[in-house]
Design a protein around this motif. Structure first.
Motif, PDB file in Angstrom:
ATOM      1  N   UNK A 149      21.601  -1.543  26.717  1.00  0.00           N
ATOM      2  CA  UNK A 149      20.901  -2.802  26.350  1.00  0.00           C
ATOM      3  C   UNK A 149      20.577  -3.008  24.824  1.00  0.00           C
ATOM      4  N   UNK A 150      20.280  -1.860  24.112  1.00  0.00           N
ATOM      5  CA  UNK A 150      20.232  -2.176  22.860  1.00  0.00           C
ATOM      6  C   UNK A 150      21.478  -2.742  22.116  1.00  0.00           C
ATOM      7  N   UNK A 151      22.739  -2.218  22.552  1.00  0.00           N
ATOM      8  CA  UNK A 151      23.905  -2.626  21.973  1.00  0.00           C
ATOM      9  C   UNK A 151      24.277  -3.858  22.511  1.00  0.00           C
ATOM     10  N   UNK A 152      23.934  -4.444  23.718  1.00  0.00           N
ATOM     11  CA  UNK A 152      23.838  -5.751  24.010  1.00  0.00           C
ATOM     12  C   UNK A 152      23.115  -6.788  23.450  1.00  0.00           C
ATOM     13  N   UNK A 178      30.888 -22.837   6.582  1.00  0.00           N
ATOM     14  CA  UNK A 178      30.848 -22.521   8.095  1.00  0.00           C
ATOM     15  C   UNK A 178      29.873 -21.062   7.825  1.00  0.00           C
ATOM     16  N   UNK A 179      28.914 -20.936   8.735  1.00  0.00           N
ATOM     17  CA  UNK A 179      28.119 -19.735   8.362  1.00  0.00           C
ATOM     18  C   UNK A 179      28.776 -18.381   9.042  1.00  0.00           C
ATOM     19  N   UNK A 180      28.934 -17.359   8.553  1.00  0.00           N
ATOM     20  CA  UNK A 180      29.540 -16.411   9.196  1.00  0.00           C
ATOM     21  C   UNK A 180      28.652 -14.701   9.213  1.00  0.00           C
ATOM     22  N   UNK A 181      27.375 -15.146   9.004  1.00  0.00           N
ATOM     23  CA  UNK A 181      26.577 -14.025   9.050  1.00  0.00           C
ATOM     24  C   UNK A 181      25.754 -14.032  10.373  1.00  0.00           C
ATOM     25  N   UNK A 182      25.611 -13.103  10.880  1.00  0.00           N
ATOM     26  CA  UNK A 182      25.818 -11.916  10.593  1.00  0.00           C
ATOM     27  C   UNK A 182      27.469 -11.363  11.158  1.00  0.00           C
ATOM     28  N   UNK A 183      28.087 -10.097  10.728  1.00  0.00           N
ATOM     29  CA  UNK A 183      29.454  -9.982  11.037  1.00  0.00           C
ATOM     30  C   UNK A 183      29.441  -9.282  12.496  1.00  0.00           C
ATOM     31  N   UNK A 184      30.329  -9.957  13.268  1.00  0.00           N
ATOM     32  CA  UNK A 184      30.325  -9.478  14.729  1.00  0.00           C
ATOM     33  C   UNK A 184      31.061  -8.052  14.778  1.00  0.00           C
ATOM     34  N   UNK A 185      32.180  -7.891  13.928  1.00  0.00           N
ATOM     35  CA  UNK A 185      32.935  -6.617  14.057  1.00  0.00           C
ATOM     36  C   UNK A 185      31.894  -5.492  13.578  1.00  0.00           C
ATOM     37  N   UNK A 186      31.013  -5.625  12.543  1.00  0.00           N
ATOM     38  CA  UNK A 186      30.322  -4.497  12.110  1.00  0.00           C
ATOM     39  C   UNK A 186      29.177  -4.565  13.098  1.00  0.00           C
ATOM     40  N   UNK A 187      28.515  -5.546  13.589  1.00  0.00           N
ATOM     41  CA  UNK A 187      27.417  -5.510  14.880  1.00  0.00           C
ATOM     42  C   UNK A 187      28.030  -4.558  15.924  1.00  0.00           C
ATOM     43  N   UNK A 188      29.296  -4.784  16.172  1.00  0.00           N
ATOM     44  CA  UNK A 188      29.783  -4.232  17.389  1.00  0.00           C
ATOM     45  C   UNK A 188      30.154  -2.716  17.229  1.00  0.00           C
ATOM     46  N   UNK A 189      30.829  -2.235  15.933  1.00  0.00           N
ATOM     47  CA  UNK A 189      30.717  -0.804  15.681  1.00  0.00           C
ATOM     48  C   UNK A 189      29.243  -0.185  15.641  1.00  0.00           C
ATOM     49  N   UNK A 190      28.332  -1.118  14.721  1.00  0.00           N
ATOM     50  CA  UNK A 190      27.078  -0.316  14.768  1.00  0.00           C
ATOM     51  C   UNK A 190      26.382  -0.277  16.048  1.00  0.00           C
ATOM     52  N   UNK A 209      23.887   9.543  14.364  1.00  0.00           N
ATOM     53  CA  UNK A 209      23.403   8.531  13.490  1.00  0.00           C
ATOM     54  C   UNK A 209      24.340   8.374  12.177  1.00  0.00           C
ATOM     55  N   UNK A 210      24.636   9.675  11.742  1.00  0.00           N
ATOM     56  CA  UNK A 210      25.505   9.494  10.310  1.00  0.00           C
ATOM     57  C   UNK A 210      26.807   9.047  10.673  1.00  0.00           C
ATOM     58  N   UNK A 211      27.419   9.630  11.880  1.00  0.00           N
ATOM     59  CA  UNK A 211      28.802   9.180  12.315  1.00  0.00           C
ATOM     60  C   UNK A 211      28.703   7.692  12.683  1.00  0.00           C
ATOM     61  N   UNK A 212      27.714   7.201  13.518  1.00  0.00           N
ATOM     62  CA  UNK A 212      27.779   5.692  13.756  1.00  0.00           C
ATOM     63  C   UNK A 212      27.806   4.960  12.425  1.00  0.00           C
ATOM     64  N   UNK A 213      26.977   5.282  11.407  1.00  0.00           N
ATOM     65  CA  UNK A 213      26.757   4.860  10.205  1.00  0.00           C
ATOM     66  C   UNK A 213      28.222   4.625   9.357  1.00  0.00           C
TER      67      UNK A 213
END
Length: 342
Positions: A149-152, A178-190, A209-213
């Protein structure tokens, strides 16, 4: 009647196993049976409470810690978006960083384009495998659901803010309005890292946590190298995902499955929290100094270094914050280990 028989304890004839009554002392009081001592803690675990139960309701101080973390993350998120998208100075600094990134890595953009698509997919696959692993191994169903749920929520709010809520005024600084913030690719990986972080047992969470960062950093820098996103896009995505992660940690505080996990992360917290905190503050100072130099007296590569320090500082700070919030609420600590023991 024989006096020896009178001194013998009473025996029940109805039960095949003879039950003896407690002897009566000379004062007439019946002694109480001995109370079993609390079970000893297993190696690497905290000692249970005196009543053999763990509180499933967090203390007021623990709730306040999560609220303060949410306020801090939300404030940094709003401040970064406001400065870099709503002010002319911020747009100029963001544009300088964007141009230097795309120019310096122009020769390798073909190779990094495939890497950009590979990083979020790899993070998602690893998170899915990890979720299945903790479900089968530890049966952590509720933490896994909260992690998903947090990821979604992190990815959904990213798209909502980027496409519907945030607009960028035209100051004649940036070519792309055009606004591009926040980054979708970064949000998906995080977000994938956050889901696995919440689902994992406490003992593994600092490592996750370190690996996810690291995955979030790789995805964020790849988007800038390929001229897809600006530095503020990456920073805002990391802050937004961490906001939802801290909220998920707060919800888990009310779950019995979370409180019964008495894993000891003392040594990982002792090392990672001060290290990441010091690195985050130092890189934050470098960010302010380099952006000031870029604005008042530009030097080649100054904007690129400033943006790099900003992204690394935010990542170190948010990772340290997540690990610091893993401190158990029912643990008795000495005066020294109270600060860095988790």
């Amino acid at each position: 009647m024989n006096r020896n028989l009178e001194n013998q304890p009473y025996t029940s004839h109805e039960d095949t196993q003879k039950t003896r009554l407690l002897p009566v002392s000379s004062s007439g009081a019946t002694p109480q049976p001995a109370v079993a001592a609390p079970p000893l803690a297993q190696p690497g675990q905290e000692a249970p409470l005196a009543d053999h139960r763990r509180r499933t309701r967090p203390t007021t101080w623990v709730i306040l810690q999560h609220l303060l973390a949410l306020i801090l993350l939300g404030g940094l998120f709003v401040l970064s978006l406001y400065f870099f998208t709503q002010t002319a100075i911020g747009q100029q600094l963001d544009e300088d960083s964007f141009n230097e990134f795309s120019y310096q890595f122009l020769r390798i953009q073909t190779q990094t384009t495939s890497l950009l698509n590979l990083i979020p997919a790899t993070a998602g696959i690893l998170a899915l495998v990890g979720l299945l692993f903790v479900l089968i191994w530890k049966h952590r169903f509720v933490p896994a659901v909260i992690g998903l749920l947090v990821a979604l929520c992190a990815n959904g709010s990213t798209q909502l803010i980027k496409h519907f809520l945030l607009t960028k005024p035209d100051y004649g600084v940036q070519e792309a309005l055009m606004n591009s913030a926040p980054s979708g690719h970064t949000a998906f990986a995080a977000g994938a890292g956050a889901a696995l972080f919440l689902a994992s047992p406490k003992k593994l969470r600092p490592t996750v946590a370190v690996l996810g960062a690291l995955f979030a950093l790789a995805a964020g820098f790849s988007t800038m190298v390929n001229a897809w996103h600006r530095p503020v896009d990456v920073v805002s995505a990391i802050l937004l995902t961490t906001f939802w992660t801290v909220l998920g940690l707060g919800v888990l505080r009310f779950m019995r499955s979370e409180e019964l996990d008495m894993s000891n992360t003392r040594y990982s917290g002792l090392i990672l929290v001060p290290l990441l905190s010091i690195a985050g503050f130092f890189l934050g100072f470098c960010t302010v100094a380099l952006y000031a130099v870029t604005y008042f007296d530009p030097i080649p590569g100054g904007a690129l270094l400033a943006a790099t320090c900003m992204i690394l500082s935010v990542t170190a700070f948010t990772t340290s914050l997540q690990i610091a919030l893993l401190r158990p609420q029912n643990k008795v600590r000495s005066a020294y280990t109270k600060i860095w023991t988790y």
